[in-house]
Design a protein around this motif. Structure first.
Motif, PDB file in Angstrom:
ATOM      1  N   GLN A  85       0.844  -1.150   0.062  1.00  0.00           N
ATOM      2  CA  GLN A  85      -0.112  -0.178   0.170  1.00  0.00           C
ATOM      3  C   GLN A  85       0.968   1.318   0.034  1.00  0.00           C
ATOM      4  O   GLN A  85       1.519   1.378   0.896  1.00  0.00           O
ATOM      5  CB  GLN A  85      -0.861  -0.028   1.333  1.00  0.00           C
ATOM      6  CG  GLN A  85      -1.625  -1.178   1.400  1.00  0.00           C
ATOM      7  CD  GLN A  85      -1.188  -2.219   2.289  1.00  0.00           C
ATOM      8  OE1 GLN A  85      -0.797  -1.928   3.468  1.00  0.00           O
ATOM      9  NE2 GLN A  85      -0.979  -3.456   1.782  1.00  0.00           N
ATOM     10  N   GLN A  89      -3.243   3.815  -1.429  1.00  0.00           N
ATOM     11  CA  GLN A  89      -3.738   2.805  -2.629  1.00  0.00           C
ATOM     12  C   GLN A  89      -3.315   1.738  -2.537  1.00  0.00           C
ATOM     13  O   GLN A  89      -1.864   1.589  -1.863  1.00  0.00           O
ATOM     14  CB  GLN A  89      -3.712   3.452  -3.890  1.00  0.00           C
ATOM     15  CG  GLN A  89      -4.431   5.037  -4.237  1.00  0.00           C
ATOM     16  CD  GLN A  89      -5.913   4.794  -4.136  1.00  0.00           C
ATOM     17  OE1 GLN A  89      -6.421   3.930  -4.224  1.00  0.00           O
ATOM     18  NE2 GLN A  89      -6.577   6.085  -4.698  1.00  0.00           N
ATOM     19  N   PHE A  90      -3.714   0.608  -3.212  1.00  0.00           N
ATOM     20  CA  PHE A  90      -2.999  -0.512  -3.203  1.00  0.00           C
ATOM     21  C   PHE A  90      -2.104  -0.265  -4.758  1.00  0.00           C
ATOM     22  O   PHE A  90      -2.476   0.274  -5.429  1.00  0.00           O
ATOM     23  CB  PHE A  90      -3.962  -1.774  -3.625  1.00  0.00           C
ATOM     24  CG  PHE A  90      -4.693  -2.460  -2.264  1.00  0.00           C
ATOM     25  CD1 PHE A  90      -4.018  -3.166  -1.410  1.00  0.00           C
ATOM     26  CD2 PHE A  90      -5.829  -1.977  -2.037  1.00  0.00           C
ATOM     27  CE1 PHE A  90      -4.649  -3.555  -0.149  1.00  0.00           C
ATOM     28  CE2 PHE A  90      -6.514  -2.402  -0.842  1.00  0.00           C
ATOM     29  CZ  PHE A  90      -5.961  -3.474  -0.023  1.00  0.00           C
ATOM     30  N   ASN A 107       3.288  -1.814   4.237  1.00  0.00           N
ATOM     31  CA  ASN A 107       2.431  -0.672   4.386  1.00  0.00           C
ATOM     32  C   ASN A 107       3.694   0.469   4.137  1.00  0.00           C
ATOM     33  O   ASN A 107       4.626   0.508   4.651  1.00  0.00           O
ATOM     34  CB  ASN A 107       2.021  -0.443   5.704  1.00  0.00           C
ATOM     35  CG  ASN A 107       1.468   0.955   5.953  1.00  0.00           C
ATOM     36  OD1 ASN A 107       1.354   2.022   4.997  1.00  0.00           O
ATOM     37  ND2 ASN A 107       0.853   1.442   7.012  1.00  0.00           N
ATOM     38  N   HIS A 113      -2.693   1.259   8.125  1.00  0.00           N
ATOM     39  CA  HIS A 113      -3.488   0.659   7.256  1.00  0.00           C
ATOM     40  C   HIS A 113      -4.046  -0.575   7.997  1.00  0.00           C
ATOM     41  O   HIS A 113      -3.226  -1.314   8.752  1.00  0.00           O
ATOM     42  CB  HIS A 113      -2.958  -0.004   5.891  1.00  0.00           C
ATOM     43  CG  HIS A 113      -2.636   1.189   4.830  1.00  0.00           C
ATOM     44  ND1 HIS A 113      -3.527   2.064   4.314  1.00  0.00           N
ATOM     45  CD2 HIS A 113      -1.404   1.473   4.493  1.00  0.00           C
ATOM     46  CE1 HIS A 113      -3.171   2.848   3.676  1.00  0.00           C
ATOM     47  NE2 HIS A 113      -1.948   2.675   3.791  1.00  0.00           N
ATOM     48  N   CYS A 151      -9.469  -1.540   3.173  1.00  0.00           N
ATOM     49  CA  CYS A 151      -8.866  -0.988   4.197  1.00  0.00           C
ATOM     50  C   CYS A 151      -9.942  -0.457   5.118  1.00  0.00           C
ATOM     51  O   CYS A 151     -10.692   0.199   4.890  1.00  0.00           O
ATOM     52  CB  CYS A 151      -7.975  -0.011   3.884  1.00  0.00           C
ATOM     53  SG  CYS A 151      -7.056   0.938   5.368  1.00  0.00           S
ATOM     54  N   MET A 157      -9.945   2.732  -0.502  1.00  0.00           N
ATOM     55  CA  MET A 157      -8.928   1.732  -1.107  1.00  0.00           C
ATOM     56  C   MET A 157      -9.697   0.328  -1.433  1.00  0.00           C
ATOM     57  O   MET A 157     -10.414   0.033  -0.613  1.00  0.00           O
ATOM     58  CB  MET A 157      -7.870   1.429   0.133  1.00  0.00           C
ATOM     59  CG  MET A 157      -6.877   2.662   0.457  1.00  0.00           C
ATOM     60  SD  MET A 157      -5.723   2.462   1.879  1.00  0.00           S
ATOM     61  CE  MET A 157      -4.911   0.864   0.906  1.00  0.00           C
TER      62      MET A 157
END
Lengths: 223, 396
Positions: A85, A89-90, A107, A113, A151, A157
């Protein structure tokens, strides 16, 4: 004497022979008709305190593509896969993995997250974790299906993991193009999937040395 | 049992909600709609604690809610929350109510979160609880004590805050606050306090800041949130330090009128509420602990400043994916007012509240919540009141 050596030679040379056979496999290519716009919520935080940096644009949509048929089952793919992430965002909208794969979720943002899924293929929650945690939070995906990721903290997300029992699998590019290489000759069903509801399939016959163009057709929503 | 759970999960999965984009394939304008339904069944002693206003022992509080998020490009946003329910304070309007509780336009000046400007009706920036007060975010069914406890400040009748009136209530010749209509009295902070005005706020990696100018004070009743004019605005500010992702330590301050504009014969600018707040949150993995302390004073013409302090500490533990237990303890203490002869009189009893809650999020769309609260008012005869709630939230 030769009668005893022959099975031994076959046993020793089998991996080499298999490698050569695979090298003579065919390929399957095509185009998945991806929608133009990313799905998901508008990336804005209604109340403050959970986003301290710049929100990146969502990653481009991609579909997962795989073959199903005799001999297509996945072969003990023990490699770890990473889905990070970053920029809230991913880093990828979708990844496709073999059944049994462990996926790590590092992360790379300054804030927490908490990646989770309520999908039937995998229900899990990693709980809040921060940047550079060790060991990285991870999960094993041991059942085929589509796993929708979200998330808990950042509602916008959205990501996905496509878990398949297939050794021939790949992702499309952002235009929907894909190619599966070194496919053993045979008759298969080609599948492509974007999310829980959007998928395509086509029967394909793969011949050694010949590229196969797959005419994908949309199929109904998954049950 | 397992079969039934699977049926519930399966049916809910089929109905799981996704945002509905209503402007197709446009790179600049977007509008997402998200409808949801929240239904809470309450069982309580009379009168119920917190900001509940029913005379019945059992009552239902259904809320249909429509959230609209809009964006024009990358830096202009719009949000509105439409609610159809039985009053913001369930069930203050039994026949039904339709409101736009939140409606604001936001300009994100920079590409990141450093500077935002917002206009409209939105929750107060005071304290730490408000940022997570939505049904799907808050582990509890009611607001914490400082945000939901009625205190002895009559927002529509300035005569009732005179030294003589306070002394009469304290002496038992006037009814206690707990037996009076809640809408006529103040809470230190009235829920999320969706007043109308403008705010400037932002975040960096380690700091959040916010300041707002609104048409009503923190203690104002929901009717004032959009009904008040801007003759006597309230100003509120908050700064928060986040040394890392786990910690958030905030301080807030506010000054604004507590007397509603509709009050006859008094100037609301003479009746100011001042508040200071400290809040802290620590979170890691499956645990979140939060705590807040709010100090406030209400100016009166001849009874001095009515001072009170309220606090709460609470925690949430997620013991399984989507399942949690939570507990919270709150207290309110008040200083004494000045009576007609200058003597010290009690204007507000001490209040204690213990709460337990549990939640189960079946999927992204369906959430079940349960809560129990015990409230004790230190006014001599009260044995404490019980409040039990069972709720379901469904995003469809």
């Amino acid at each position: 004497m030769l009668r005893f050596l022959k099975p031994l030679l076959i046993l020793l040379l089998q991996p080499v022979w298999m490698e050569m056979a695979c090298g003579q496999g065919g390929s399957v290519s095509g185009v998945v008709p991806l929608p133009k716009r990313p799905a998901g919520r508008i990336a804005v935080e209604k109340y403050t305190g959970n986003i301290s940096g710049k929100v990146a644009p969502p990653p481009p949509l991609k579909a997962g593509v795989w073959l199903e048929g005799p001999g297509a089952g996945s072969v003990g793919d023990a490699a770890k896969v990473v889905l990070a992430q970053q920029g809230y965002q991913f880093t990828q909208s979708l990844i496709i993995v073999a059944v049994g794969t462990r996926v790590e979720f590092p992360n790379l943002d300054a804030d927490y997250h908490n990646i989770r899924s309520f999908s039937r293929a995998k229900r899990f929650e990693l709980h809040r974790y921060k940047k550079d945690e060790s060991p990285q939070p991870s999960e094993v995906f041991d059942k085929p299906g589509f796993v929708r990721l979200g998330c808990e903290i950042h509602d916008h997300m959205s990501g996905g993991i496509l878990v398949v029992d297939s050794r021939w699998r790949t992702l499309t590019d952002a235009e929907g193009r894909f190619t599966l290489l070194d496919v053993a000759p045979g008759t298969y069903t080609l599948h492509a999937q974007l999310d829980e509801k959007t998928r395509w399939s086509a029967p394909v016959v793969v011949r050694a040395g010949n590229p196969t163009i797959a005419p994908l057709q949309a199929v109904g929503a998954l049950p | 049992m397992k079969t039934y759970c699977c049926w519930i999960l399966g049916a809910a999965s089929c109905l799981a909600g996704e945002p509905r984009p209503v402007v197709p394939d446009d790179d600049f304008f977007r509008l997402d709609l998200r409808p949801s339904l929240e239904l809470v069944g309450w069982a309580s002693d009379d009168p119920p604690a917190a900001l509940l206003e029913s005379d019945d022992s059992f009552f239902l509080a259904p809320v249909f809610r429509l959230d609209a998020d809009g964006a024009a490009g990358e830096q202009v946003f719009f949000h509105a929350t439409l609610r159809a329910d039985r009053g913001f304070d369930a069930v203050s309007r039994e026949s039904g109510d339709l409101r736009l509780d939140e409606v604001f336009l936001r300009w994100r000046v920079a590409e990141d979160q450093r500077l935002n400007v917002q206009l409209g009706s939105f929750p107060t920036v005071f304290g730490g609880w408000v940022a997570g007060h939505d049904f799907f975010d808050d582990p509890f069914l009611t607001a914490p004590l400082p945000y939901s406890q009625i205190v002895g400040v009559p927002t529509r009748n300035p005569a009732a805050v005179s030294a003589a009136a306070i002394a009469a209530r304290a002496g038992g010749t006037a009814p206690p606050v707990s037996s009076l209509a809640k809408e006529n009295w103040a809470s230190m902070i009235w829920g999320p306090s969706y007043g109308t005005g403008a705010s400037v706020f932002g975040s960096t990696e380690h700091f959040d800041y916010a300041a707002e100018l609104k048409n009503c004070g923190l203690s104002s009743h929901p009717d004032s949130w959009q009904g008040n004019g801007f003759q006597d605005p309230a100003i509120t500010a908050r700064i928060c330090w986040r040394p890392d992702a786990a910690w958030a330590i905030g301080a807030s301050a506010s000054r604004g009128p507590w007397l509603e504009d509709s009050s006859a014969g008094a100037d609301p600018s003479d009746f100011q509420q001042q508040a200071l707040g400290l809040d802290a949150r620590w979170a890691h993995r499956d645990l979140i602990f939060t705590g807040e302390l709010v100090l406030t004073e209400f100016e009166t013409p001849d009874a001095g400043d009515l001072r009170a302090a309220a606090m709460f500490v609470g925690g949430r533990w997620k013991f399984s994916p989507g399942m949690w237990l939570a507990a919270r303890l709150g207290g309110l203490m008040a200083d004494e007012a000045r009576g007609p002869a200058g003597e010290a009189v009690e204007w507000q009893s001490g209040v204690w509240r213990a709460e337990l809650a549990a939640g189960w999020q079946l999927n992204a769309a369906l959430l079940l919540k349960a809560g129990y609260g015990f409230t004790q008012v230190d006014d001599g005869g009260d044995q404490g009141s019980h409040l039990l709630g069972l709720g379901v939230g469904w995003r469809f």
